[in-house]
Design a protein around this motif. Structure first.
Motif, PDB file in Angstrom:
ATOM      1  N   GLY A 160       0.852  -1.132  -0.038  1.00  0.00           N
ATOM      2  CA  GLY A 160       0.090   0.010   0.075  1.00  0.00           C
ATOM      3  C   GLY A 160       0.860   1.314   0.106  1.00  0.00           C
ATOM      4  N   ALA A 161       1.949   1.284   0.666  1.00  0.00           N
ATOM      5  CA  ALA A 161       2.964   2.165   0.493  1.00  0.00           C
ATOM      6  C   ALA A 161       3.716   2.598  -0.565  1.00  0.00           C
ATOM      7  CB  ALA A 161       3.849   2.138   1.890  1.00  0.00           C
ATOM      8  N   LEU A 162       3.938   1.378  -1.239  1.00  0.00           N
ATOM      9  CA  LEU A 162       4.918   1.315  -2.574  1.00  0.00           C
ATOM     10  C   LEU A 162       4.768   2.569  -3.570  1.00  0.00           C
ATOM     11  CD1 LEU A 162       7.235  -0.217  -2.761  1.00  0.00           C
ATOM     12  CD2 LEU A 162       5.838  -1.946  -4.305  1.00  0.00           C
ATOM     13  N   PRO A 163       3.445   2.965  -3.751  1.00  0.00           N
ATOM     14  CA  PRO A 163       3.332   3.932  -4.955  1.00  0.00           C
ATOM     15  C   PRO A 163       4.145   5.154  -4.318  1.00  0.00           C
ATOM     16  CG  PRO A 163       1.167   2.965  -4.695  1.00  0.00           C
ATOM     17  CD  PRO A 163       1.931   2.157  -3.763  1.00  0.00           C
ATOM     18  N   SER A 164       3.700   5.437  -2.918  1.00  0.00           N
ATOM     19  CA  SER A 164       4.297   6.878  -2.420  1.00  0.00           C
ATOM     20  C   SER A 164       5.737   6.659  -2.318  1.00  0.00           C
ATOM     21  CB  SER A 164       3.586   6.989  -0.953  1.00  0.00           C
ATOM     22  OG  SER A 164       4.273   8.042  -0.395  1.00  0.00           O
ATOM     23  N   ILE A 165       6.364   5.443  -1.974  1.00  0.00           N
ATOM     24  CA  ILE A 165       7.620   5.350  -1.920  1.00  0.00           C
ATOM     25  C   ILE A 165       8.316   5.557  -3.209  1.00  0.00           C
ATOM     26  CG2 ILE A 165       9.584   3.390  -1.564  1.00  0.00           C
ATOM     27  CD1 ILE A 165       7.740   2.190   0.646  1.00  0.00           C
ATOM     28  N   PHE A 166       7.846   5.088  -4.321  1.00  0.00           N
ATOM     29  CA  PHE A 166       8.335   5.422  -5.619  1.00  0.00           C
ATOM     30  C   PHE A 166       8.215   6.890  -5.882  1.00  0.00           C
ATOM     31  CE2 PHE A 166       8.144   0.968  -6.724  1.00  0.00           C
ATOM     32  CZ  PHE A 166       9.207   0.776  -7.475  1.00  0.00           C
ATOM     33  N   VAL A 167       7.438   7.734  -5.495  1.00  0.00           N
ATOM     34  CA  VAL A 167       7.477   9.124  -5.737  1.00  0.00           C
ATOM     35  C   VAL A 167       8.730   9.461  -4.918  1.00  0.00           C
ATOM     36  CG1 VAL A 167       6.333  11.338  -5.139  1.00  0.00           C
ATOM     37  CG2 VAL A 167       4.927   9.399  -5.995  1.00  0.00           C
ATOM     38  N   GLY A 168       8.755   9.052  -3.720  1.00  0.00           N
ATOM     39  CA  GLY A 168      10.158   9.443  -3.006  1.00  0.00           C
ATOM     40  C   GLY A 168      11.645   9.289  -3.773  1.00  0.00           C
ATOM     41  N   ILE A 169      11.283   7.944  -4.415  1.00  0.00           N
ATOM     42  CA  ILE A 169      12.732   7.538  -4.984  1.00  0.00           C
ATOM     43  C   ILE A 169      12.822   8.476  -6.347  1.00  0.00           C
ATOM     44  CG2 ILE A 169      13.458   5.830  -6.621  1.00  0.00           C
ATOM     45  CD1 ILE A 169      12.545   3.622  -4.486  1.00  0.00           C
ATOM     46  N   ARG A 170      11.916   8.851  -7.042  1.00  0.00           N
ATOM     47  CA  ARG A 170      12.024   9.615  -8.051  1.00  0.00           C
ATOM     48  C   ARG A 170      12.595  11.197  -7.699  1.00  0.00           C
ATOM     49  NH1 ARG A 170       7.897   8.947 -12.274  1.00  0.00           N
ATOM     50  NH2 ARG A 170       9.034  10.330 -13.450  1.00  0.00           N
ATOM     51  N   PHE A 171      11.869  11.644  -6.546  1.00  0.00           N
ATOM     52  CA  PHE A 171      12.444  12.773  -6.319  1.00  0.00           C
ATOM     53  C   PHE A 171      14.025  12.757  -5.525  1.00  0.00           C
ATOM     54  CE2 PHE A 171       8.366  14.936  -5.363  1.00  0.00           C
ATOM     55  CZ  PHE A 171       8.593  16.004  -5.737  1.00  0.00           C
ATOM     56  N   ALA A 172      14.198  11.657  -5.077  1.00  0.00           N
ATOM     57  CA  ALA A 172      15.394  11.285  -4.633  1.00  0.00           C
ATOM     58  C   ALA A 172      16.558  11.262  -5.798  1.00  0.00           C
ATOM     59  CB  ALA A 172      15.700  10.227  -3.742  1.00  0.00           C
ATOM     60  N   LEU A 173      16.231  10.792  -6.904  1.00  0.00           N
ATOM     61  CA  LEU A 173      17.083  10.706  -7.788  1.00  0.00           C
ATOM     62  C   LEU A 173      17.521  11.818  -8.490  1.00  0.00           C
ATOM     63  CD1 LEU A 173      15.755   7.475  -9.833  1.00  0.00           C
ATOM     64  CD2 LEU A 173      17.873   7.649  -8.404  1.00  0.00           C
ATOM     65  N   GLY A 174      16.624  12.761  -8.682  1.00  0.00           N
ATOM     66  CA  GLY A 174      16.730  14.334  -9.068  1.00  0.00           C
ATOM     67  C   GLY A 174      17.812  14.895  -8.117  1.00  0.00           C
ATOM     68  N   ILE A 175      17.654  14.918  -6.789  1.00  0.00           N
ATOM     69  CA  ILE A 175      18.359  15.408  -5.757  1.00  0.00           C
ATOM     70  C   ILE A 175      19.578  14.948  -5.703  1.00  0.00           C
ATOM     71  CG2 ILE A 175      18.631  15.825  -3.361  1.00  0.00           C
ATOM     72  CD1 ILE A 175      15.647  16.208  -3.183  1.00  0.00           C
ATOM     73  N   MET A 176      20.012  13.524  -6.086  1.00  0.00           N
ATOM     74  CA  MET A 176      21.183  13.010  -6.008  1.00  0.00           C
ATOM     75  C   MET A 176      22.141  13.403  -6.952  1.00  0.00           C
ATOM     76  SD  MET A 176      21.698   8.890  -7.019  1.00  0.00           S
ATOM     77  CE  MET A 176      21.263   8.965  -8.918  1.00  0.00           C
ATOM     78  N   TRP A 177      21.474  13.707  -8.199  1.00  0.00           N
ATOM     79  CA  TRP A 177      22.477  14.089  -9.292  1.00  0.00           C
ATOM     80  C   TRP A 177      22.741  15.627  -9.013  1.00  0.00           C
ATOM     81  CZ3 TRP A 177      25.022  10.836 -11.662  1.00  0.00           C
ATOM     82  CH2 TRP A 177      24.654   9.694 -11.987  1.00  0.00           C
ATOM     83  N   LEU A 178      21.567  16.344  -8.615  1.00  0.00           N
ATOM     84  CA  LEU A 178      22.036  17.626  -8.245  1.00  0.00           C
ATOM     85  C   LEU A 178      23.048  18.155  -7.171  1.00  0.00           C
ATOM     86  CD1 LEU A 178      20.724  20.577  -8.902  1.00  0.00           C
ATOM     87  CD2 LEU A 178      19.654  20.242  -6.844  1.00  0.00           C
TER      88      LEU A 178
END
Ligand code: ADP
Ligand code: MG
Lengths: 278, 268
Positions: free
Chosen positions: B185-203
């Motif tokens: 149930g939490a997974l869709p939200s976790i993925f939103v977090g992962i994709r945000f995090a990937l952006g921040i990671m490169w920046l």
């Protein structure tokens, strides 16, 4: 009016009916064939939420295998009673007992929302209903059998999101049935369905109840549904059972027959008079 | 987020065959125009080298092995930093989503730390770690921590309580309940977090490598600036963009695989 409605069944008659099931079957064809159901006896049941006294002393005996409908105006405590029976809320005072030592799998509830796991296929949603037997070798077979009972075998590998409201509710029914419960409690299970789907679901409920003989407790806001399905209709008002109406009409019942219509009318008038007082 | 843009595409705009190609038309046109502008001298090569020069610079660096080495270093930093920050964020998200006590204990503190822009810590981090590897890993991990933490927490807290009650009624143990109800149930939200995090990671990595590093893509770009090798500078920027896109695509593929039950990901 009141004369036509028996207020409560004498205990002796209930006992004899339970003990001599074959005779009862000959006398009244509409009884479920074998009663695997549990009798239910409730004494002085009370429940409050804070200052809100919802149930103020419920006394009730339900013989094994009976189909009971519970009606009452919104907020009168129907769901609360059902949740207490299912063990989902704590009892403040009084007692609820089943005639036998009960296993968790013996009592099942079905809600207005199907509550299916969106991330599990239909079949594995049904397997959830097996409770502790989920891991057993025949889990698949049992789940498939339950799906067949509700007529959804061909949907076994679908995601719940592609099913219609009625189909989802049938999966929820299969999940509730798969453990062969002895008491099945329904909290307005058809409340969200359209009229046509409702009627076919009512037929399905009646059929599985007759096939399996569990004790059925149906909360509904639809009085015509109550008289069409139940052996007995309870009207709850001000935290108590205000009326206990026996429905003697033979099964299969003729929807809209004069007999049912007059019963429905009298129950509605009870409900309306309760409403006028507030 | 991705859920929304996938859903909102009206069906009539979906031309399955052309779909894959259509998205490349604009980038290719831009490159073509850019090449023409450079060759004709409309844009001086001091300002922006021609795409062909950038490719040539890339080819040379590739042959010397420098390009692969720098990409590898950056990739390694990004992944390790992401893994460290992501796991800690995930762990805190789980703990605070599942336990009231844990949430009371740590959530306020974490919310306060969140308000410090992590890149503002660079001077401090250099003082602590020098321009060591750990400085970059620390910054990336810190940047990645918050989106993963917040979205995991949010995901767990918004799991339908009716489903949890259903699981309990049907006798699920705590671990079954987590595995079968709460985590999916939490997974869709976790993925939103992962994709945000990937952006921040490169920046974070770009900034950190530009300011304090002796290897990596950001360092390569800074070196090239000193020697006025503008084609290498542009090359580094493009590679960053490419890596960012790659990481995003990878997370989308993972999302598609694990969320195949979700109406947004179903083939009609
Ligand atoms: N968990 C709860 N906490 C506080 N009040 C509740 C709770 N559940 C039910 N109630 C209150 O108890 C009363 C009866 O509710 P319910 O049994 O759901 O009625 P209904 O007959 O419509 O099913 C309502 O006034 C409702 O607000
Ligand atoms: Mg209710």
């Amino acid at each position: 009016m009141q004369t036509a409605l028996r207020t409560s069944l004498p205990e002796t008659e209930l006992a004899s009916r339970a003990n001599f099931a074959p005779q009862a079957r000959m006398l009244r064809e509409e009884r479920p064939l074998q009663t695997s159901g549990l009798p239910l006896s409730i004494r002085g049941l009370r429940k409050s939420f804070g200052d809100n006294e919802v149930l103020r002393g419920i006394d009730l005996y339900i013989p094994a295998g009976q189909f009971v409908a519970i009606v009452g105006k919104s907020g009168c405590g129907k769901s609360t009673l059902l949740r207490l029976i299912a063990g989902l809320e704590k009892i403040d005072a009084g007692s609820i007992s089943f005639g036998d030592a009960v296993q968790p799998e013996d009592i099942r509830v079905m809600f207005q929302e199907p509550r299916l796991l969106p991330w599990a296929r239909v079949l594995s949603n049904v397997e959830v209903g097996l409770g502790r037997d989920r891991a057993s070798a025949d889990a698949h077979a049992r789940a498939e059998k339950a799906l067949t009972e509700v007529g959804l075998t061909d949907k076994r590998d679908q995601w719940p999101s592609v099913l219609s409201g009625g189909q989802k509710q049938r999966v929820a029914l299969a999940r509730a049935l798969v453990s062969r419960p002895r008491v099945l409690a329904f909290d307005e299970p058809l409340g969200a369905l359209d009229a046509l789907t409702r009627i076919s679901m009512q037929r399905l409920l009646e059929r599985v109840w007759r096939d399996q003989g569990f004790t059925a407790i149906l909360v509904t806001h639809d009085v015509s549904e109550a008289v069409a399905l139940a052996d007995r209709v309870l009207v709850i008002d001000e935290g108590r059972i205000a009326h206990d109406v026996t429905v003697n009409a033979a099964r299969p019942r003729q929807r809209g027959s004069a007999e049912l219509a007059s019963l429905e009318g009298s129950i509605l008038s009870h409900l309306l008079s309760a409403d006028d007082r507030t | 987020m991705s859920l929304i843009d996938t859903v909102s595409l009206p069906r009539s705009f979906r031309l399955p065959r052309v779909d894959g190609l259509i998205q490349w038309i604009v980038p290719l046109a831009i490159i073509a125009i850019w090449q023409v502008a450079s060759v004709t001298g409309f844009v001086p090569t001091r300002v922006l080298p021609a795409p062909s020069d950038v490719v040539l610079a890339g080819w040379k660096l590739l042959l010397s092995g420098e390009l692969v080495r720098n990409i590898w270093v950056s990739f390694w930093r990004a992944s390790i930093g992401f893994l460290i920050g992501g796991s800690i964020g995930f762990a805190f998200g789980l703990a605070n989503g599942l336990s009231q006590l844990s949430a009371k204990l740590t959530d306020t503190t974490l919310q306060m730390v969140r308000n410090v822009p992590h890149l503002a810590l660079i001077p401090l981090v250099i003082l602590w770690f020098g321009i060591d590897e750990s400085a970059k890993l620390f910054l990336v991990a810190l940047g990645v921590f918050f989106p993963i933490y917040l979205n995991t927490l949010h995901g767990i807290r918004t799991v339908d309580p009716q489903l949890i009650e259903m699981g309990r009624i049907y006798g699920m143990t705590d671990s079954e309940l987590f595995r079968r109800v709460i985590f999916p149930g939490a997974l869709p939200s976790i993925f939103v977090g992962i994709r945000f995090a990937l952006g921040i990671m490169w920046l974070t990595l770009i900034v950190a490598e530009t300011i304090a590093a002796s290897s990596g893509l950001g360092y390569m770009a800074m070196q090239a600036r000193e020697f006025m090798l503008i084609d290498v500078v542009v090359l580094s920027i493009l590679i960053y963009a490419l890596l960012g896109k790659l990481a995003d695509s990878a997370s989308r593929v993972l999302e598609r695989l694990t969320l195949s039950w979700h109406p947004a990901f179903q083939k009609r």
